[in-house]
Structures are given as C-alpha cells and as structure tokens.
Motif scaffolding. Structure first.
Motif, PDB file in Angstrom:
ATOM      1  N   GLU A  59      -7.804  -4.160   5.727  1.00 16.21           N
ATOM      2  CA  GLU A  59      -6.542  -3.616   5.233  1.00 16.21           C
ATOM      3  C   GLU A  59      -6.774  -2.317   4.446  1.00 16.21           C
ATOM      4  O   GLU A  59      -6.033  -1.338   4.599  1.00 16.21           O
ATOM      5  N   GLU A  60      -7.815  -2.321   3.609  1.00 20.24           N
ATOM      6  CA  GLU A  60      -8.085  -1.126   2.797  1.00 20.24           C
ATOM      7  C   GLU A  60      -8.538   0.035   3.676  1.00 20.24           C
ATOM      8  O   GLU A  60      -8.199   1.189   3.411  1.00 20.24           O
ATOM      9  N   ILE A  61      -9.288  -0.255   4.732  1.00 14.22           N
ATOM     10  CA  ILE A  61      -9.685   0.810   5.663  1.00 14.22           C
ATOM     11  C   ILE A  61      -8.449   1.369   6.381  1.00 14.22           C
ATOM     12  O   ILE A  61      -8.350   2.579   6.614  1.00 14.22           O
ATOM     13  N   ILE A 112      -8.205  -3.409 -11.240  1.00 19.27           N
ATOM     14  CA  ILE A 112      -8.126  -2.092 -10.579  1.00 19.27           C
ATOM     15  C   ILE A 112      -6.963  -2.091  -9.577  1.00 19.27           C
ATOM     16  O   ILE A 112      -6.178  -1.143  -9.510  1.00 19.27           O
ATOM     17  N   GLU A 113      -6.818  -3.189  -8.836  1.00 27.65           N
ATOM     18  CA  GLU A 113      -5.697  -3.296  -7.882  1.00 27.65           C
ATOM     19  C   GLU A 113      -4.363  -3.240  -8.630  1.00 27.65           C
ATOM     20  O   GLU A 113      -3.406  -2.607  -8.171  1.00 27.65           O
ATOM     21  N   SER A 114      -4.314  -3.926  -9.766  1.00 30.42           N
ATOM     22  CA  SER A 114      -3.073  -4.008 -10.521  1.00 30.42           C
ATOM     23  C   SER A 114      -2.698  -2.645 -11.096  1.00 30.42           C
ATOM     24  O   SER A 114      -1.532  -2.223 -11.053  1.00 30.42           O
ATOM     25  N   VAL A 142       1.827  -3.781  -1.485  1.00 28.36           N
ATOM     26  CA  VAL A 142       0.633  -4.426  -0.928  1.00 28.36           C
ATOM     27  C   VAL A 142      -0.433  -4.615  -2.016  1.00 28.36           C
ATOM     28  O   VAL A 142      -1.068  -5.677  -2.110  1.00 28.36           O
ATOM     29  N   GLU A 143      -0.630  -3.598  -2.867  1.00 27.64           N
ATOM     30  CA  GLU A 143      -1.671  -3.693  -3.903  1.00 27.64           C
ATOM     31  C   GLU A 143      -1.342  -4.792  -4.922  1.00 27.64           C
ATOM     32  O   GLU A 143      -2.249  -5.400  -5.491  1.00 27.64           O
ATOM     33  N   ALA A 144      -0.065  -5.073  -5.135  1.00 26.34           N
ATOM     34  CA  ALA A 144       0.311  -6.174  -6.028  1.00 26.34           C
ATOM     35  C   ALA A 144      -0.235  -7.496  -5.480  1.00 26.34           C
ATOM     36  O   ALA A 144      -0.769  -8.333  -6.228  1.00 26.34           O
ATOM     37  N   GLY A 145      -0.128  -7.672  -4.177  1.00 27.48           N
ATOM     38  CA  GLY A 145      -0.660  -8.881  -3.538  1.00 27.48           C
ATOM     39  C   GLY A 145      -2.176  -8.953  -3.672  1.00 27.48           C
ATOM     40  O   GLY A 145      -2.736 -10.038  -3.870  1.00 27.48           O
ATOM     41  N   HIS A 146      -2.848  -7.808  -3.606  1.00 25.71           N
ATOM     42  CA  HIS A 146      -4.309  -7.799  -3.742  1.00 25.71           C
ATOM     43  C   HIS A 146      -4.731  -8.233  -5.148  1.00 25.71           C
ATOM     44  O   HIS A 146      -5.705  -8.973  -5.312  1.00 25.71           O
ATOM     45  N   ALA A 147      -4.020  -7.757  -6.156  1.00 28.54           N
ATOM     46  CA  ALA A 147      -4.352  -8.136  -7.536  1.00 28.54           C
ATOM     47  C   ALA A 147      -4.265  -9.661  -7.671  1.00 28.54           C
ATOM     48  O   ALA A 147      -5.158 -10.302  -8.235  1.00 28.54           O
TER      49      ALA A 147
HETATM   50 FE   LIG Z   1      -5.937  -2.988  -2.548  1.00 24.80          FE
END
Ligand SMILES: [Fe+2]
Ligand SMILES: [Fe+2]
Length: 188
Positions: A59-61, A112-114, A142-147
């Motif tokens: 996903e990050e790529i 960091i994600e948050s 999307v980054e909220a879900g990663h945190a």
């Molecule tokens: Fe992320």
C-alpha cells in the motif's frame, strides 16, 4: 494516537511550498514501505505481523508511486532524501531489548502514521487545487487506519495495559519532538 496538534501556521506554509512537500512526502511513503518490510525481516515468525506488514508495504509503495507521478507531472524530479530528523529522534526512543523493542517499534511507527494523517488532512484543507486536496484527504483517511493497525499489533504482542502506558509516554515525547522542529514545507 498523537497527543498534540500541529502549529496552525504549518498548513498554509506547506500549501505554498507544495512541490517541496510532494518530494518529502514521496520519501515518507517509500520509508513507510521500508519500515514495514524491516518489521517482516525482524519478526518473520509472527504470522499476523508478516501478513499485515507485507500488505502495508504494498500500500505504501502504491502511495509512493502516486506521489511520484504527481511530481513528474509537475515537471519535478525526486531528489535524494535529505533525511528526517523527526523520525530519527523518535527511533532513538526505541528500547534495545525484546519484547520491549517490538512494542516500541510498532508504537513509534503508529505515531508517525498518526502525525502524517493529521498533517495530510490539514494540507488537504489548505490546498486551493480541489483535485490535489481530494488526493490528500483520501491519503489522510488511509494513514489513520495505519496508525490503528500498528497500535493493535502492539497490543496483540504485549500486555495491552503496558502498551497503552508506553504509548502515552511515547506520544508525549513525539509531541515534544514535533514542536521542537522548525516549521517547514515538508510532512514532518
Ligand atoms: Fe501509512
Ligand atoms: Fe502511506
């Protein structure tokens, strides 16, 4: 997850320097993928972690490719990564011995994600270009879900009470680190 809000002056500055932000942001996405893969390399026997982190790396790529594409379309090339004092300071807080090391690596990644989620959302609100704003708003979600993913993994592999106490400590340290860095047109 984060314990502070970004200085309100940051968003206007970042929107004004969007080309520099895109370049820094591309490197952030690349490093997020690298972090996910380094967790796979360090904890290959943890099945849920390997599944989650290998999916996250993909996903990050994909994010990296999307940001890089935008840079190219704007006639910009991706320069070398000048380094990230924010992430470096946070990584110094990771304890050396297991099992604390795994907890800290996951929580630092979650913080960091948050912070990225907060900043991408602020940037989305400050951008005049509606298409670019929508791009940043979707990434912020999307980054909220990663945190949340990182915190839930940390709770799975250690006592949840200890994880929450450590998260509060690390979040306070993260707020201090973020506040101590100069405001610049970059993600952190
Ligand atoms: Fe992320
Ligand atoms: Fe991302």
């Amino acid at each position: 997850v984060i314990a502070s809000r970004t200085d309100p002056r940051w968003a206007a500055q970042a929107a004004a320097g969007i080309d520099g932000v895109l370049e820094d942001h591309a490197h952030c996405e690349r490093k997020a993928a690298a972090t996910a893969l380094s967790l796979v390399a360090a904890y290959p026997e943890r099945e849920r972690l390997v599944r989650a982190m290998s999916a996250l790396a993909l996903e990050e790529i994909a994010h990296f490719r999307a940001v890089h594409e935008r840079l190219c379309r704007r006639g910009r090339a991706l320069g070398r990564d000048p380094g990230d004092p924010y992430a470096q300071s946070l990584r110094r807080l990771v304890r050396a011995d297991e099992p604390e090391r795994l907890t800290d690596r996951l929580l630092v990644a979650g913080l960091i994600e948050s912070r990225s989620c907060e900043r991408l959302g602020l940037l989305a609100a400050a951008l005049a270009d509606p298409e670019l704003a929508a791009f940043y708003a979707s990434l912020a979600r999307v980054e909220a879900g990663h945190a949340e993913l990182f915190v839930s993994l940390a709770r799975e592999y250690a006592d949840p009470g200890c994880v929450d106490a450590r998260l509060a400590e690390l979040a306070a340290a993260e707020a201090e680190i973020a506040a101590g860095l100069p405001l610049e047109p970059r993600i952190h």
